[in-house]
Design a protein around this motif. Structure first.
Motif, PDB file in Angstrom:
ATOM      1  N   TYR A 157      73.642 -36.921 -57.353  1.00 55.12           N
ATOM      2  CA  TYR A 157      73.977 -36.441 -55.944  1.00 55.12           C
ATOM      3  C   TYR A 157      73.215 -36.349 -55.097  1.00 55.12           C
ATOM      4  O   TYR A 157      71.444 -36.880 -55.562  1.00 55.12           O
ATOM      5  CB  TYR A 157      73.866 -34.975 -56.101  1.00 55.12           C
ATOM      6  CG  TYR A 157      73.276 -34.063 -57.151  1.00 55.12           C
ATOM      7  CD1 TYR A 157      72.252 -33.380 -56.197  1.00 55.12           C
ATOM      8  CD2 TYR A 157      72.645 -34.073 -58.665  1.00 55.12           C
ATOM      9  CE1 TYR A 157      70.739 -33.048 -56.755  1.00 55.12           C
ATOM     10  CE2 TYR A 157      71.525 -33.742 -59.128  1.00 55.12           C
ATOM     11  CZ  TYR A 157      70.515 -33.132 -58.291  1.00 55.12           C
ATOM     12  OH  TYR A 157      69.543 -32.487 -59.039  1.00 55.12           O
ATOM     13  N   SER A 158      72.833 -35.832 -53.730  1.00 56.86           N
ATOM     14  CA  SER A 158      71.995 -36.071 -52.957  1.00 56.86           C
ATOM     15  C   SER A 158      71.948 -35.250 -51.627  1.00 56.86           C
ATOM     16  O   SER A 158      72.903 -34.461 -51.865  1.00 56.86           O
ATOM     17  CB  SER A 158      71.710 -37.581 -51.721  1.00 56.86           C
ATOM     18  OG  SER A 158      73.241 -37.811 -51.358  1.00 56.86           O
ATOM     19  N   ALA A 159      71.080 -34.960 -51.229  1.00 55.13           N
ATOM     20  CA  ALA A 159      71.194 -33.621 -49.848  1.00 55.13           C
ATOM     21  C   ALA A 159      71.942 -33.919 -49.117  1.00 55.13           C
ATOM     22  O   ALA A 159      72.438 -34.925 -48.650  1.00 55.13           O
ATOM     23  CB  ALA A 159      69.624 -33.427 -49.202  1.00 55.13           C
ATOM     24  N   PRO A 160      73.267 -32.283 -48.814  1.00 52.23           N
ATOM     25  CA  PRO A 160      74.891 -32.650 -48.202  1.00 52.23           C
ATOM     26  C   PRO A 160      73.985 -32.959 -46.106  1.00 52.23           C
ATOM     27  O   PRO A 160      72.933 -32.637 -46.175  1.00 52.23           O
ATOM     28  CB  PRO A 160      75.072 -31.716 -48.298  1.00 52.23           C
ATOM     29  CG  PRO A 160      73.800 -30.837 -49.182  1.00 52.23           C
ATOM     30  CD  PRO A 160      72.469 -30.907 -49.231  1.00 52.23           C
ATOM     31  N   ALA A 161      74.728 -33.893 -45.748  1.00 48.30           N
ATOM     32  CA  ALA A 161      74.434 -33.775 -44.257  1.00 48.30           C
ATOM     33  C   ALA A 161      74.956 -32.707 -43.854  1.00 48.30           C
ATOM     34  O   ALA A 161      76.194 -32.653 -44.064  1.00 48.30           O
ATOM     35  CB  ALA A 161      75.359 -35.555 -44.142  1.00 48.30           C
ATOM     36  N   PRO A 162      74.346 -32.244 -42.749  1.00 47.74           N
ATOM     37  CA  PRO A 162      75.108 -31.217 -41.871  1.00 47.74           C
ATOM     38  C   PRO A 162      76.686 -32.218 -40.918  1.00 47.74           C
ATOM     39  O   PRO A 162      76.467 -32.633 -40.656  1.00 47.74           O
ATOM     40  CB  PRO A 162      73.661 -31.097 -41.036  1.00 47.74           C
ATOM     41  CG  PRO A 162      73.049 -32.216 -40.766  1.00 47.74           C
ATOM     42  CD  PRO A 162      73.680 -33.143 -42.351  1.00 47.74           C
TER      43      PRO A 162
END
Length: 174
Positions: free
Chosen positions: A155-160
């Protein structure tokens, strides 16, 4: 002093007169009971005994039947069976049991209302008494080693997914 003691003894004798009734409660006479239990107005019944009817002279004929069952469990060492049949008058049957000493006990029987239960008991095999074995615990269970790798994080940080809100109000008017 002697006169005082004599005077006190005479006063004690005068107070303890036997003709004076003993005081009760607060000076009232004890109440007399107003209830008396009633006397029974009946007589006990006379016993009537009669001899019971003999049950051995008369009997009902039974229903014919035929059944059989068997149990054999090698894991627990159980082995027994039973079979029986009847024509309504006489019951014939046989059952067998494997005894703890290794023999098989066989009971063959006949039963009716005239001769009663008659059984013939026989044994097959020879009694065996092996030496008891010392207790050996079963091997302990070891959990198997895992055959897979732990998953790597994917997983990666979610994009706004939102935009900057537009103002809903206008410039102030003067």
């Amino acid at each position: 002093m002697y006169a005082k003691v004599t005077l006190m003894c005479l006063a004690a004798v005068a107070l303890a007169r036997p003709d004076k009734p003993a005081p009760t409660g607060y000076g009232y006479a004890p109440p007399t009971p107003a209830y008396a239990p009633p006397q029974p107005s009946y007589s006990a019944p006379q016993p009537s005994y009669s001899a019971p009817a003999p049950s051995y002279e008369k009997h009902e004929e039974g229903m014919p039947f035929d059944f059989e069952y068997a149990v054999k469990d090698d894991y627990k060492g159980l082995d027994f069976d039973h079979n029986s049949n009847s024509d309504g008058k006489v019951v014939n049957g046989q059952y067998r049991v494997v005894l703890p000493d290794g023999r098989t006990q066989i009971v063959t029987y006949t039963a009716d209302h005239y001769n009663g239960y008659q059984a013939e008991v026989t044994y097959e095999g020879e009694a065996q008494y092996p030496e008891p074995q010392p207790y050996k615990p079963a091997p302990s269970y070891n959990a198997p080693a895992p055959s897979y790798k732990a998953p790597a994080p994917s997983y990666s940080a979610p994009a706004p997914t939102y935009e900057q809100p537009k103002p809903q109000y206008g410039a102030p008017q003067y």
